[in-house]
Design a protein around this motif. Structure first.
Motif, PDB file in Angstrom:
ATOM      1  N   LEU A   1      -2.985   7.972   1.490  1.00 27.42           N
ATOM      2  CA  LEU A   1      -1.855   8.750   0.957  1.00 27.42           C
ATOM      3  C   LEU A   1      -2.313   9.656  -0.186  1.00 27.42           C
ATOM      4  CD1 LEU A   1       1.036   6.123   0.911  1.00 27.42           C
ATOM      5  CD2 LEU A   1       0.778   8.072   2.445  1.00 27.42           C
ATOM      6  N   SER A   2      -3.126   9.133  -1.081  1.00 23.59           N
ATOM      7  CA  SER A   2      -3.613   9.924  -2.217  1.00 23.59           C
ATOM      8  C   SER A   2      -4.511  11.071  -1.758  1.00 23.59           C
ATOM      9  CB  SER A   2      -4.374   9.036  -3.204  1.00 23.59           C
ATOM     10  OG  SER A   2      -3.506   8.113  -3.803  1.00 23.59           O
TER      11      SER A   2
ATOM     12  N   GLY B   1       0.822  -1.206   0.000  1.00 25.44           N
ATOM     13  CA  GLY B   1       0.000   0.000   0.000  1.00 25.44           C
ATOM     14  C   GLY B   1       0.856   1.255   0.000  1.00 25.44           C
TER      15      GLY B   1
ATOM     16  N   SER C   1       1.448   6.235  -7.025  1.00 21.73           N
ATOM     17  CA  SER C   1       0.247   6.976  -7.449  1.00 21.73           C
ATOM     18  C   SER C   1       0.400   8.469  -7.189  1.00 21.73           C
ATOM     19  CB  SER C   1      -0.985   6.449  -6.728  1.00 21.73           C
ATOM     20  OG  SER C   1      -1.279   5.152  -7.148  1.00 21.73           O
TER      21      SER C   1
ATOM     22  N   THR D   1      -3.153   5.931 -12.820  1.00 21.96           N
ATOM     23  CA  THR D   1      -3.187   5.604 -11.386  1.00 21.96           C
ATOM     24  C   THR D   1      -4.046   4.364 -11.129  1.00 21.96           C
ATOM     25  OG1 THR D   1      -4.978   7.205 -11.015  1.00 21.96           O
ATOM     26  CG2 THR D   1      -2.717   7.955 -10.593  1.00 21.96           C
TER      27      THR D   1
ATOM     28  N   THR E   1       2.428   1.406  -3.539  1.00 21.28           N
ATOM     29  CA  THR E   1       1.415   1.770  -4.529  1.00 21.28           C
ATOM     30  C   THR E   1       0.990   3.225  -4.350  1.00 21.28           C
ATOM     31  OG1 THR E   1       0.616  -0.514  -4.589  1.00 21.28           O
ATOM     32  CG2 THR E   1      -0.877   1.165  -5.442  1.00 21.28           C
ATOM     33  N   GLY E   2       0.778   3.627  -3.104  1.00 18.07           N
ATOM     34  CA  GLY E   2       0.398   5.009  -2.825  1.00 18.07           C
ATOM     35  C   GLY E   2       1.462   5.991  -3.258  1.00 18.07           C
TER      36      GLY E   2
ATOM     37  N   SER F   1      -3.081   3.205   0.389  1.00 19.36           N
ATOM     38  CA  SER F   1      -2.858   3.973  -0.832  1.00 19.36           C
ATOM     39  C   SER F   1      -3.861   5.121  -0.957  1.00 19.36           C
ATOM     40  CB  SER F   1      -2.970   3.038  -2.040  1.00 19.36           C
ATOM     41  OG  SER F   1      -2.783   3.735  -3.232  1.00 19.36           O
ATOM     42  N   SER F   2      -5.117   4.865  -0.606  1.00 23.01           N
ATOM     43  CA  SER F   2      -6.153   5.902  -0.695  1.00 23.01           C
ATOM     44  C   SER F   2      -5.921   7.027   0.304  1.00 23.01           C
ATOM     45  CB  SER F   2      -7.540   5.294  -0.480  1.00 23.01           C
ATOM     46  OG  SER F   2      -7.854   4.416  -1.518  1.00 23.01           O
TER      47      SER F   2
ATOM     48  N   THR G   1      -5.340  -0.919  -0.475  1.00 23.00           N
ATOM     49  CA  THR G   1      -6.185   0.162  -0.976  1.00 23.00           C
ATOM     50  C   THR G   1      -6.396   1.246   0.073  1.00 23.00           C
ATOM     51  OG1 THR G   1      -7.315  -1.315  -2.512  1.00 23.00           O
ATOM     52  CG2 THR G   1      -8.490   0.680  -1.879  1.00 23.00           C
TER      53      THR G   1
END
Length: 176
Positions: A90-91, A20, A27, A48, A23-24, A87-88, A84
């Motif tokens: 962080l985004s 995560g 992205s 992304t 991936t984050g 990562s979410s 997810t």
């Protein structure tokens, strides 16, 4: 005293956190580059999503490898959802920081392009376009932007994880 040389099995949380974060980070870098070049509204924004799909697949494969090549559907879903969530978050944090500190004009650009796109279609009245822009403005500014990034990322990650878990699962046989 007997020592074990067998590798410890990985948990869904440990693998999901590690992947995560990766991936984050990827992205966020892609989003930053798209935003800086003002391509946040271009088809390149789907990059992304590709990063998310690849991240979930790699995480689930790593989990399976670390657990004797076994992974249940639920474990795959767990890895994907932890990934997810991380990562979410962080985004979402990046989106807020970017709009608040780096490029406060970004929401105005998005609204301007949205208005131009609606006007170019020619199938809406000015009042309808104004109403659409009013609603759009509520979602591209401030806390709503963070909420949309977080909830949207979680829903997208859930869908990706449901599919990839079904494909990559390899449950342990029940009678061994």
């Amino acid at each position: 005293m007997q020592t074990s040389t067998a590798p410890a099995s990985a948990t869904t949380t440990s693998v999901g956190l590690r992947y995560g974060l990766l991936t984050g980070l990827v992205s966020v870098i892609i989003s930053f580059l798209l935003n800086v070049t003002h391509l946040e509204q271009s088809p390149a924004k789907w990059l992304t999503l590709v990063v998310l799909i690849v991240g979930v697949i790699l995480a689930q494969k790593a989990y399976r490898r670390a657990n004797g090549d076994f992974m249940s559907y639920g474990q795959g879903l767990g890895v994907g959802m932890v990934l997810t969530a991380v990562s979410s978050v962080l985004s979402a944090i990046f989106s807020y920081v970017y709009v608040a500190l780096i490029d406060p004009e970004m929401p105005a650009r998005i609204l301007e392009k949205g208005r131009a796109d609606l006007e170019a279609r020619g199938n809406m009245t000015d009042a309808q376009i104004d109403q659409a822009m009013h609603w759009t403005a509520m979602f591209v500014q401030g806390p709503a932007l963070v909420g949309i990034a977080l909830v949207g990322g979680l829903i997208l990650g859930l869908l990706v994880s449901l599919i990839t878990s079904a494909v990559l699962k390899n449950p342990k046989p029940e009678f061994e």
